[in-house]
Design an enzyme around this catalytic site. Structure first.
Site, short mmCIF file in Angstrom:
data_model
loop_
_atom_site.label_atom_id
_atom_site.label_comp_id
_atom_site.label_asym_id
_atom_site.label_seq_id
_atom_site.Cartn_x
_atom_site.Cartn_y
_atom_site.Cartn_z
CD GLU A 198 -3.07 -0.95 2.21
OE1 GLU A 198 -2.83 -0.16 3.16
OE2 GLU A 198 -4.08 -1.68 2.19
CG HIS A 231 -8.79 1.44 3.02
ND1 HIS A 231 -7.86 2.33 2.50
CD2 HIS A 231 -8.06 0.51 3.69
CE1 HIS A 231 -6.65 1.95 2.85
NE2 HIS A 231 -6.74 0.85 3.56
#
Length: 332
Positions: free
Chosen positions: A187, A221
């Site tokens: 990420e 997310h």
């Protein structure tokens, strides 16, 4: 690109420039690339049957007690996020997505300059923050902010080598590998290094990059809402939990993105952002109210350490991250 031009490029806080002195990329292309990198990362989680989640079509609240919001029982034919084969497939997918995004950044630098292969490799490494950094101090800033939660962890006796510290159960398994190592690493590679690189090449100021780029990290997310809705029985309560949970996650991941972007740009290294990400995943979101209720006789000390953590964070953040020679942030 001459050696002199190459040296200037590494030290130029506004990014590489073309023959006319203008940034190599227009800001519109930087936006497109940032969104594309985010889409590549999230899309890799759904690219195949091995990475996609699957839920039974006949759930509709079955297996969930009336009036109680709880996770339902998993059916045999379903694929949930924490299933070992799903984790393995997704870790491979996001690793490939990260490599793809890094290669894209290298291709952008290569096609935008007349640099040699070696110069392109060095420029790419610098722009992606693939350096060790010059100090350990940036890695200590996030733990300082978490002085209060760390004290609560001490009271729980779950700090390393305390009575209830169980590293094997928490870290040495697939969930631990995903949550504390490969997940944060990939990420940060994509949402920090690869997303920030085009904005730097477009001549964005460090301040704009800090506050402009983390939203894509937060929005990435949002797909967890579908997982939550299904796992909690597809009820109205489950939908509300999914929406509220995703909204909360959007807020705190965006706030963390500001912090991680600042660490990355100030130090010119990906490692402080990665260590901060892994540390925050280990600690979870601070729960000061719960901690005060659990240890009321330590109430004032808990509050004091939370406040000291905030003061210490504000003091150390600009001082402990200053890195002479960072290509992203000019030295004072």
């Amino acid at each position: 690109m001459s050696l002199l031009d190459y040296t200037k490029a590494l030290l130029n806080p506004t990014g590489l420039t073309g023959p006319s002195g203008l940034p190599l990329l227009p800001i519109s292309i930087a936006h497109i690339l940032a969104l594309s990198f985010a889409a590549i990362y999230v899309g890799s989680l759904y690219v195949s049957n091995h990475t996609r989640l699957s839920f039974a079509t006949d759930v509709d609240g079955k297996g969930v007690s009336a009036g109680v919001l709880q996770e339902r029982e998993r059916k045999a034919n379903e694929r949930w996020r924490d299933d070992p084969d799903v984790i393995r497939a997704r870790l491979i997918a996001v690793s490939m997505a990260s490599l793809t995004c890094c290669t894209a950044v290298e291709a952008i630098i290569a096609t935008s300059t007349n640099a040699t292969v070696l110069e392109v490799m060095n420029l790419t490494r610098k722009h992606l923050g693939f350096t060790l950094g010059s100090s350990l101090r940036p890695h200590l800033i996030t733990p300082i902010l978490f002085l209060g939660p760390l004290y609560a962890t001490y009271l729980q006796q779950t700090l390393p080598f305390q009575k209830f510290w169980f590293p094997k159960q928490k870290f040495l398994n697939l969930i631990g590998l995903r949550t504390y190592t490969l997940g944060p690493l990939t990420e940060e590679i994509v949402f920090r290094a690869c997303v920030l690189a085009p904005y730097h090449l477009a001549g964005c100021s460090p301040t704009k990059m800090v506050f402009l780029t983390p939203l894509s990290f937060g929005l990435a997310h949002a797909h967890h809402a579908w997982d939550t809705y299904n796992r909690y029985g597809r009820t109205r309560q489950a939908a509300l939990k999914a929406v509220l949970g995703s909204t909360f996650q959007l807020i705190y991941t965006t706030l963390f993105g500001f912090h991680a972007a600042y660490l990355f740009l100030r130090t010119g290294s990906l490692l402080p952002a990665f260590s901060a990400h892994a540390f925050c995943n280990i600690m979870g979101f601070p729960e000061v109210a719960y901690e005060i209720r659990t240890w009321p006789h330590r109430k004032y000390l808990i509050i004091l350490l939370y406040l000291l953590g905030i003061v210490g964070y504000v003091y150390t953040l600009p001082r402990w991250t200053e890195t002479p020679g960072s290509i992203f942030w000019p030295s004072a």
